[in-house]
Motif scaffolding. Structure first.
Motif, short mmCIF file in Angstrom:
data_model
loop_
_atom_site.label_atom_id
_atom_site.label_comp_id
_atom_site.label_asym_id
_atom_site.label_seq_id
_atom_site.Cartn_x
_atom_site.Cartn_y
_atom_site.Cartn_z
N GLY A 1 0.79 -1.23 0.00
CA GLY A 1 0.00 0.00 0.00
C GLY A 1 0.82 1.28 0.00
O GLY A 1 0.29 2.35 0.27
N VAL A 2 2.11 1.16 -0.28
CA VAL A 2 2.98 2.34 -0.33
C VAL A 2 3.27 2.63 -1.80
O VAL A 2 4.04 1.92 -2.46
CB VAL A 2 4.29 2.10 0.45
CG1 VAL A 2 5.21 3.31 0.36
CG2 VAL A 2 3.98 1.77 1.92
N GLY B 1 2.83 10.65 -4.66
CA GLY B 1 2.89 11.96 -4.02
C GLY B 1 2.31 11.97 -2.62
O GLY B 1 2.27 13.02 -1.97
N GLY B 2 1.87 10.80 -2.16
CA GLY B 2 1.32 10.70 -0.81
C GLY B 2 2.42 10.61 0.24
O GLY B 2 3.60 10.51 -0.09
N GLY C 1 8.11 -1.63 6.75
CA GLY C 1 7.24 -2.80 6.92
C GLY C 1 6.90 -3.44 5.59
O GLY C 1 6.98 -4.65 5.43
N ALA C 2 6.55 -2.61 4.61
CA ALA C 2 6.17 -3.14 3.29
C ALA C 2 7.38 -3.82 2.64
O ALA C 2 7.25 -4.89 2.03
CB ALA C 2 5.66 -2.02 2.40
N PHE D 1 6.35 10.09 -0.98
CA PHE D 1 6.82 9.16 -2.03
C PHE D 1 6.34 9.75 -3.35
O PHE D 1 5.23 9.49 -3.80
CB PHE D 1 6.26 7.77 -1.79
CG PHE D 1 6.90 6.67 -2.62
CD1 PHE D 1 8.01 6.90 -3.43
CD2 PHE D 1 6.37 5.38 -2.57
CE1 PHE D 1 8.59 5.87 -4.18
CE2 PHE D 1 6.93 4.35 -3.32
CZ PHE D 1 8.03 4.60 -4.12
N PRO D 2 7.19 10.62 -3.96
CA PRO D 2 6.74 11.35 -5.14
C PRO D 2 6.61 10.46 -6.37
O PRO D 2 7.29 9.45 -6.50
CB PRO D 2 7.85 12.39 -5.34
CG PRO D 2 9.05 11.80 -4.74
CD PRO D 2 8.58 10.94 -3.60
N ALA D 3 5.76 10.88 -7.27
CA ALA D 3 5.64 10.19 -8.56
C ALA D 3 6.90 10.48 -9.38
O ALA D 3 7.66 11.39 -9.08
CB ALA D 3 4.42 10.69 -9.30
#
Ligand code: 5GP
Ligand code: 5GP
Length: 209
Positions: A135-136, A140-141, A150-151, A206-208
């Motif tokens: 889910g990461v 841009g979120g 964790g991921a 985490f930018p695009a």
């Protein structure tokens, strides 16, 4: 030929997120082969010692020779793209990494072996797949360090050291991931020692790309 005793204990495999290299004040240039894929690229495979120090520039006579990696060039362009300006084909970046870091692992790698090992290790990790499965996403979120680690742990079996930089607006963002590799250069291991660096902060973009 050149021969040296091992002067390191493990390697860092350092991967970079192109979106975070490019959206900084300094900006970036796409390589001559075009805009790289929206995936983690290799920065380098760096011999390190358990005390945190590392050898560098170990053999001035082992100049980078692109003809020795001719069969790897398309993989290098795809998975080890240079983003530095001015635009170039990558030979400068690969040459810098080989001469500064690769020549210090002459006990296990010749030039071809060094690049082949880094490409294989990166391929086997599947870091972006692990992140998105957890889910990461590079949208841009913002995420916490625990979500990111964790991921990646869940998906790859290894917890990386996460290095952040800042975007043009000063937001902390996911820039590089450090994984550790055994001294033979063929398997991932838990890190014996983590790089020194500033913590990323609570909210990590985490930018695009
Ligand atoms: P630079 O691009 O300035 O050579 O390196 C970027 C950062 O990575 C710097 O903080 C530098 O100290 C660190 N660095 C470069 N090479 C190595 C290495 O082989 N091992 C470790 N631990 N850090 C490195
Ligand atoms: P290192 O950190 O491995 O010691 O050095 C990185 C060097 O490679 C720097 O001089 C940097 O300007 C150059 N370089 C060329 N392309 C790239 C790139 O895409 N990412 C990074 N981090 N450095 C690059």
């Amino acid at each position: 030929g050149y021969c040296a005793a091992q002067d390191y204990d493990f390697f860092y495999l350092v991967l970079q997120w192109p979106g975070s290299y490019c959206d900084t004040k300094q900006s970036c240039c796409y390589p001559k082969s075009g805009k790289p894929a929206a995936d983690f690229g290799i920065h380098g495979l760096w011999p390190n010692r358990d005390d945190g120090s590392y050898p560098q520039n170990c053999n001035p006579d082992a100049e980078f020779d692109p003809s020795k990696v001719s069969d790897l060039l398309s993989s290098l362009r795809a998975n080890w793209p240079t983003l530095a300006c001015p635009t170039n084909d990558g030979v400068r970046f690969w040459g810098h990494e080989w001469e500064k870091h690769g020549t210090c692992a002459a006990d296990v790698f010749d030039e071809h072996g060094y690049f082949q090992a880094a490409l294989r290790l990166r391929d086997n990790l599947g870091v972006l797949r692990a992140l998105t499965a957890g889910g990461v996403n590079p949208d841009g979120g913002y995420y916490t360090i625990d979500q990111i680690k964790g991921a990646i742990s869940q998906g790859t079996g290894f917890e990386p050291y996460v290095e952040c930089n800042r975007d043009e607006s000063g937001n902390s963002q996911l820039y590089q991931l450090y994984f550790c590799v055994n001294a033979a250069g063929d398997s991932l291991i838990e890190c014996p020692v983590l790089p020194r660096g500033r913590p990323c902060g609570k909210r990590i973009e985490f930018p695009a790309f």
